[in-house]
Design a protein around this motif. Structure first.
Motif, short mmCIF file in Angstrom:
data_model
loop_
_atom_site.label_atom_id
_atom_site.label_comp_id
_atom_site.label_asym_id
_atom_site.label_seq_id
_atom_site.Cartn_x
_atom_site.Cartn_y
_atom_site.Cartn_z
N ARG A 99 0.84 -1.19 0.00
CA ARG A 99 0.00 0.00 0.00
C ARG A 99 0.88 1.24 0.00
NH1 ARG A 99 -5.06 1.84 0.94
NH2 ARG A 99 -5.27 3.81 2.04
N LEU A 100 0.65 2.12 -0.97
CA LEU A 100 1.45 3.35 -1.09
C LEU A 100 0.51 4.49 -1.49
CD1 LEU A 100 4.38 4.41 -0.99
CD2 LEU A 100 4.49 4.05 -3.46
N PRO A 101 -0.06 5.21 -0.50
CA PRO A 101 -0.99 6.30 -0.83
C PRO A 101 -0.31 7.40 -1.64
CG PRO A 101 -1.14 5.68 1.49
CD PRO A 101 0.07 4.99 0.93
N LEU A 102 -1.08 8.07 -2.47
CA LEU A 102 -0.56 9.19 -3.26
C LEU A 102 -0.09 10.30 -2.34
CD1 LEU A 102 -3.21 9.56 -6.12
CD2 LEU A 102 -1.07 8.27 -6.16
N ASP A 103 1.02 10.95 -2.70
CA ASP A 103 1.40 12.16 -1.97
C ASP A 103 0.59 13.34 -2.51
OD1 ASP A 103 2.60 13.02 -4.38
OD2 ASP A 103 4.56 12.27 -3.79
N SER A 104 0.75 14.50 -1.91
CA SER A 104 -0.08 15.65 -2.25
C SER A 104 0.13 16.10 -3.70
CB SER A 104 0.20 16.81 -1.30
OG SER A 104 1.57 17.18 -1.34
N VAL A 105 1.36 16.00 -4.20
CA VAL A 105 1.64 16.42 -5.58
C VAL A 105 0.94 15.49 -6.57
CG1 VAL A 105 3.44 16.77 -7.31
CG2 VAL A 105 3.84 17.47 -4.94
N ALA A 106 1.10 14.18 -6.37
CA ALA A 106 0.47 13.22 -7.27
C ALA A 106 -1.05 13.31 -7.18
CB ALA A 106 0.94 11.81 -6.92
N GLU A 107 -1.55 13.59 -5.99
CA GLU A 107 -3.01 13.69 -5.81
C GLU A 107 -3.58 14.89 -6.57
OE1 GLU A 107 -5.48 14.87 -2.03
OE2 GLU A 107 -4.79 12.78 -1.85
N ARG A 108 -2.89 16.01 -6.51
CA ARG A 108 -3.35 17.20 -7.26
C ARG A 108 -3.32 16.93 -8.76
NH1 ARG A 108 -0.35 20.07 -3.32
NH2 ARG A 108 1.41 20.25 -4.77
N HIS A 109 -2.24 16.25 -9.20
CA HIS A 109 -2.13 15.92 -10.63
C HIS A 109 -3.26 14.98 -11.05
CE1 HIS A 109 -0.47 15.22 -14.53
NE2 HIS A 109 -0.03 13.99 -14.26
N ALA A 110 -3.55 13.97 -10.23
CA ALA A 110 -4.63 13.03 -10.54
C ALA A 110 -5.97 13.76 -10.60
CB ALA A 110 -4.67 11.92 -9.50
N ALA A 111 -6.21 14.67 -9.68
CA ALA A 111 -7.47 15.41 -9.66
C ALA A 111 -7.63 16.25 -10.92
CB ALA A 111 -7.53 16.30 -8.41
N ARG A 112 -6.55 16.91 -11.35
CA ARG A 112 -6.62 17.72 -12.58
C ARG A 112 -6.94 16.84 -13.79
NH1 ARG A 112 -2.12 20.45 -10.28
NH2 ARG A 112 -0.70 19.17 -11.54
N LEU A 113 -6.26 15.69 -13.88
CA LEU A 113 -6.50 14.79 -15.01
C LEU A 113 -7.94 14.29 -15.03
CD1 LEU A 113 -3.23 12.65 -14.99
CD2 LEU A 113 -3.99 14.16 -16.83
N LEU A 114 -8.46 13.92 -13.87
CA LEU A 114 -9.83 13.42 -13.81
C LEU A 114 -10.84 14.49 -14.18
CD1 LEU A 114 -9.67 11.23 -10.58
CD2 LEU A 114 -10.01 10.43 -12.92
N GLU A 115 -10.63 15.70 -13.71
CA GLU A 115 -11.56 16.78 -14.03
C GLU A 115 -11.52 17.11 -15.52
OE1 GLU A 115 -10.47 19.91 -11.41
OE2 GLU A 115 -11.15 18.86 -9.61
N GLN A 116 -10.32 17.08 -16.12
CA GLN A 116 -10.21 17.36 -17.55
C GLN A 116 -10.87 16.26 -18.38
OE1 GLN A 116 -6.00 17.73 -18.14
NE2 GLN A 116 -5.84 19.66 -17.01
#
Length: 352
Positions: A99-116
């Motif tokens: 188990r390796l949770p996303l860090d804050s940078v990867a999480e923001r990047h994932a959120a941007r990709l999903l919203e786009q």
């Protein structure tokens, strides 16, 4: 100590990727966002990551099947699950995963990709295998935007480290009975009580609970209007029997059901129609060895193959009762699309 001889090995691209592969095989145009491996490993400076070959396999398979994808390069290695079989008997399974949770940078990047990517789409499928890709904070970031952009949102989990109740206000949840009971820590109540409590806590619209050899149960609210008293009233339910004549391999049946049911809902099917098509996908998946996508061609062959209509515990007006029961018309009694069974082999599934 067991002493075994390995006869052969097959590799499958599974996890969230196989759900995307199911969608593509059924005629959809999926985009996959998942966690991957960076091209270089600091433990081997100047050399390729020893997991580059696995990532290349995943990328090649997805590209060849028409799946667009984006990988967050945040894991030291891909999740890998290896099952050892003798004939069609599973001896044991070995998981190589952390188990390796996303860090804050990867999480923001994932959120941007999903919203786009969610702009102009028909449906979103959320798959949480408990390895850290889907965090509570990521869901809090993206679910409002996904709910606004997509008509249908569905979700499922696998493993004890993921919680289906984190997916709030979605259109469909698809747990197994064991997952549903473990989620509430309730192993004694009736399944209808379990379903009502899951829908109450998650505020989801529909629920399909898979029962293994006993088929599935589909639950829906009497009203889909949240302001109506019927939103929280007694649920309507219907059971479908398992459609597989016999199961060669049950791995991936839930993934196939989730993909097919989601696409049906996105095509304006009602819950029972979506459950029926999902149940077909699960039966076809159980009839082939390994975690492989089920195609629209296989669905059509199953639907055209037999003469036995669906018989359930009671009649539902919206049900298409003329759909047959999935037999091979050229060989009566022989299920369609059964894969070969090789003795004493190893199956490796790369989960993304």
């Amino acid at each position: 100590m067991m002493s075994l001889v390995q006869r052969d090995e097959r590799r499958y691209v599974g996890g969230a990727a196989v759900v995307a592969r199911h969608v593509a095989a059924l005629g959809g145009r999926p985009f996959l966002l998942s966690a991957g491996v960076p091209p270089l490993n600091s433990a081997h400076p100047g050399n390729g990551n020893p997991y580059d070959a696995e990532m290349s396999l995943v990328r090649d398979v997805l590209t060849s099947e028409g799946v667009r994808f984006e990988f967050l390069e945040c894991r030291p290695a891909l999740v890998e699950k290896t099952r050892y079989l003798a004939d069609d008997t599973k001896l044991f399974k070995v998981d190589r995963a952390h188990r390796l949770p996303l860090d804050s940078v990867a999480e923001r990047h994932a959120a941007r990709l999903l919203e786009q990517q969610s702009k102009g789409i028909d449906a979103v499928i959320l798959c949480d295998f408990g390895y850290g890709m889907i965090t509570d904070s990521l869901l809090n970031r993206v679910l409002p935007a996904l709910r606004q952009n997509a008509r249908i949102i569905t979700a499922d989990v696998s493993g004890g480290r993921a919680n289906l109740l984190n997916f709030r206000n979605v259109d469909l949840l698809c747990p197994t009975e064991l997952e549903a009971r473990a989620m509430l820590n309730d192993y004694d109540s009736g399944i209808a009580t379990i379903a009502w409590e899951i829908l109450r806590q998650s505020q989801a619209r529909h629920l399909i609970v898979t029962l293994g050899k006993r088929g599935l149960l589909a639950f829906e609210r009497k009203s889909q209007q949240r302001e109506s008293p019927d939103w929280s009233a007694r649920l309507k339910s219907e059971q479908l029997p398992a459609f597989a004549e016999y199961a060669i391999d049950q791995m991936g049946c839930g993934d196939a059901l989730l993909a097919a049911a989601t696409m049906a809902l996105a095509s304006n099917a009602n819950l029972m129609q979506a459950a029926y098509l999902g149940n077909i996908a699960a039966a076809l998946e159980a009839g082939q060895l390994g975690n492989q996508p089920v195609s629209a061609t296989q669905h059509r062959a199953w639907l055209a193959g037999g003469q036995r209509p669906l018989q359930t515990t009671r009649t539902v007006a919206s049900r298409v009762v003329t759909v047959p029961g999935g037999r091979n018309p050229t060989k009566p009694g022989v299920p369609i699309e059964h894969g070969p069974v090789n003795p004493n082999h190893v199956e490796t599934e790369s989960a993304t």
